[in-house]
Design a protein around this motif. Structure first.
Motif, PDB file in Angstrom:
ATOM      1  N   THR A   1      27.261   0.764  -6.591  1.00 12.81           N
ATOM      2  CA  THR A   1      26.629   2.019  -7.219  1.00 12.81           C
ATOM      3  C   THR A   1      25.243   2.284  -6.814  1.00 12.81           C
ATOM      4  N   LEU A   2      24.427   1.231  -7.064  1.00 18.71           N
ATOM      5  CA  LEU A   2      23.082   1.220  -6.723  1.00 18.71           C
ATOM      6  C   LEU A   2      22.843   1.474  -5.081  1.00 18.71           C
ATOM      7  N   GLU A   3      23.461   0.590  -4.191  1.00 20.65           N
ATOM      8  CA  GLU A   3      23.384   1.046  -3.218  1.00 20.65           C
ATOM      9  C   GLU A   3      23.800   2.496  -2.628  1.00 20.65           C
ATOM     10  N   ARG A   4      24.791   2.944  -3.491  1.00 29.00           N
ATOM     11  CA  ARG A   4      25.119   4.318  -2.876  1.00 29.00           C
ATOM     12  C   ARG A   4      23.959   5.302  -3.396  1.00 29.00           C
ATOM     13  N   LYS A   5      23.327   5.181  -4.746  1.00 27.26           N
ATOM     14  CA  LYS A   5      22.325   6.032  -5.158  1.00 27.26           C
ATOM     15  C   LYS A   5      21.069   6.260  -4.043  1.00 27.26           C
ATOM     16  N   LEU A   6      20.841   4.627  -3.636  1.00 23.58           N
ATOM     17  CA  LEU A   6      19.835   4.467  -2.670  1.00 23.58           C
ATOM     18  C   LEU A   6      19.945   5.144  -1.242  1.00 23.58           C
ATOM     19  N   THR A   7      21.283   5.368  -1.064  1.00 24.75           N
ATOM     20  CA  THR A   7      21.303   5.996   0.378  1.00 24.75           C
ATOM     21  C   THR A   7      21.901   7.749   0.033  1.00 24.75           C
ATOM     22  N   ASN A   8      21.927   8.011  -1.114  1.00 26.46           N
ATOM     23  CA  ASN A   8      22.270   9.433  -1.487  1.00 26.46           C
ATOM     24  C   ASN A   8      23.777   9.630  -1.279  1.00 26.46           C
ATOM     25  N   THR A  11      29.030   9.333  -5.866  1.00 25.08           N
ATOM     26  CA  THR A  11      29.897  10.301  -6.055  1.00 25.08           C
ATOM     27  C   THR A  11      30.188  10.808  -7.607  1.00 25.08           C
ATOM     28  N   ASP A  12      30.753  11.757  -7.949  1.00 27.31           N
ATOM     29  CA  ASP A  12      30.913  12.108  -9.125  1.00 27.31           C
ATOM     30  C   ASP A  12      31.509  10.849 -10.214  1.00 27.31           C
ATOM     31  N   HIS A  13      32.514  10.208  -9.570  1.00 32.60           N
ATOM     32  CA  HIS A  13      33.039   9.223 -10.176  1.00 32.60           C
ATOM     33  C   HIS A  13      32.063   8.278 -10.723  1.00 32.60           C
ATOM     34  N   ASP A  14      31.069   7.846  -9.679  1.00 28.04           N
ATOM     35  CA  ASP A  14      29.908   6.936  -9.759  1.00 28.04           C
ATOM     36  C   ASP A  14      29.113   7.401 -11.051  1.00 28.04           C
ATOM     37  N   VAL A  15      28.931   8.665 -11.256  1.00 29.47           N
ATOM     38  CA  VAL A  15      27.847   9.175 -12.188  1.00 29.47           C
ATOM     39  C   VAL A  15      28.814   9.049 -13.631  1.00 29.47           C
ATOM     40  N   GLU A  81      20.305  16.264 -10.874  1.00 34.31           N
ATOM     41  CA  GLU A  81      20.667  16.990 -11.840  1.00 34.31           C
ATOM     42  C   GLU A  81      21.956  16.546 -12.316  1.00 34.31           C
ATOM     43  N   ARG A  82      22.674  15.465 -11.486  1.00 33.92           N
ATOM     44  CA  ARG A  82      24.049  15.119 -12.013  1.00 33.92           C
ATOM     45  C   ARG A  82      23.797  14.196 -13.164  1.00 33.92           C
ATOM     46  N   PHE A  83      22.604  13.574 -13.245  1.00 33.80           N
ATOM     47  CA  PHE A  83      22.268  12.542 -14.384  1.00 33.80           C
ATOM     48  C   PHE A  83      21.826  13.320 -15.572  1.00 33.80           C
ATOM     49  N   LEU A  84      21.670  14.649 -15.663  1.00 36.80           N
ATOM     50  CA  LEU A  84      20.971  15.387 -16.646  1.00 36.80           C
ATOM     51  C   LEU A  84      21.571  15.203 -18.070  1.00 36.80           C
ATOM     52  N   ARG A  85      22.874  15.048 -17.842  1.00 37.23           N
ATOM     53  CA  ARG A  85      23.725  14.636 -19.239  1.00 37.23           C
ATOM     54  C   ARG A  85      23.449  13.387 -19.854  1.00 37.23           C
ATOM     55  N   LEU A  86      22.816  12.404 -19.120  1.00 40.73           N
ATOM     56  CA  LEU A  86      22.683  11.100 -19.492  1.00 40.73           C
ATOM     57  C   LEU A  86      21.265  10.961 -20.327  1.00 40.73           C
ATOM     58  N   ASN A  87      20.308  12.181 -20.224  1.00 41.84           N
ATOM     59  CA  ASN A  87      19.107  12.182 -20.922  1.00 41.84           C
ATOM     60  C   ASN A  87      19.172  11.917 -22.326  1.00 41.84           C
ATOM     61  N   VAL A  88      20.263  12.560 -23.350  1.00 46.32           N
ATOM     62  CA  VAL A  88      20.279  12.285 -24.552  1.00 46.32           C
ATOM     63  C   VAL A  88      20.603  10.945 -24.878  1.00 46.32           C
TER      64      VAL A  88
END
Length: 107
Positions: A1-8, A11-15, A81-88
């Protein structure tokens, strides 16, 4: 998952998987409520044991780079913005980790 984040290529499943893992860590680091139904000596002993166990858990989280990973997720939540739900959820985890730390230890 970290590799996919670094390469943009995240997926929504990863999030959603990351959100589940952070939820697990929130549940692990949440301190149990201490009730004052016991006498003062029992309450103080139980509170001290709970804080000691929590501090040992925090040490393991630091040693295994879990807290560093959570801080990276905090950065991602500001950038994606897909990670905004994670803030709280991230705030709950970080507060649960720091709240029971004695002031003398934190200094």
């Amino acid at each position: 998952t970290l590799e996919r984040k670094l390469t943009n290529q995240l997926t929504d499943h990863d999030v959603k998987m990351i959100e589940l893992i952070v939820t697990l860590f929130r549940n692990i680091v949440s301190m149990p409520k201490l009730h004052r139904e016991e006498n003062a000596a029992q309450f103080a002993d139980r509170a001290a044991r709970t804080v000691d166990a929590h501090m040992a858990l925090v040490k393991h989280l630091v040693d295994e780079n879990v807290l560093e990973t959570l801080l990276v997720l905090c950065q991602w939540s500001a950038e994606d913005e897909r990670f905004l739900r994670l803030n709280v959820l991230l705030l709950e985890v970080l507060c649960a980790v720091v709240r029971p730390v004695p002031a003398a230890t934190a200094a």
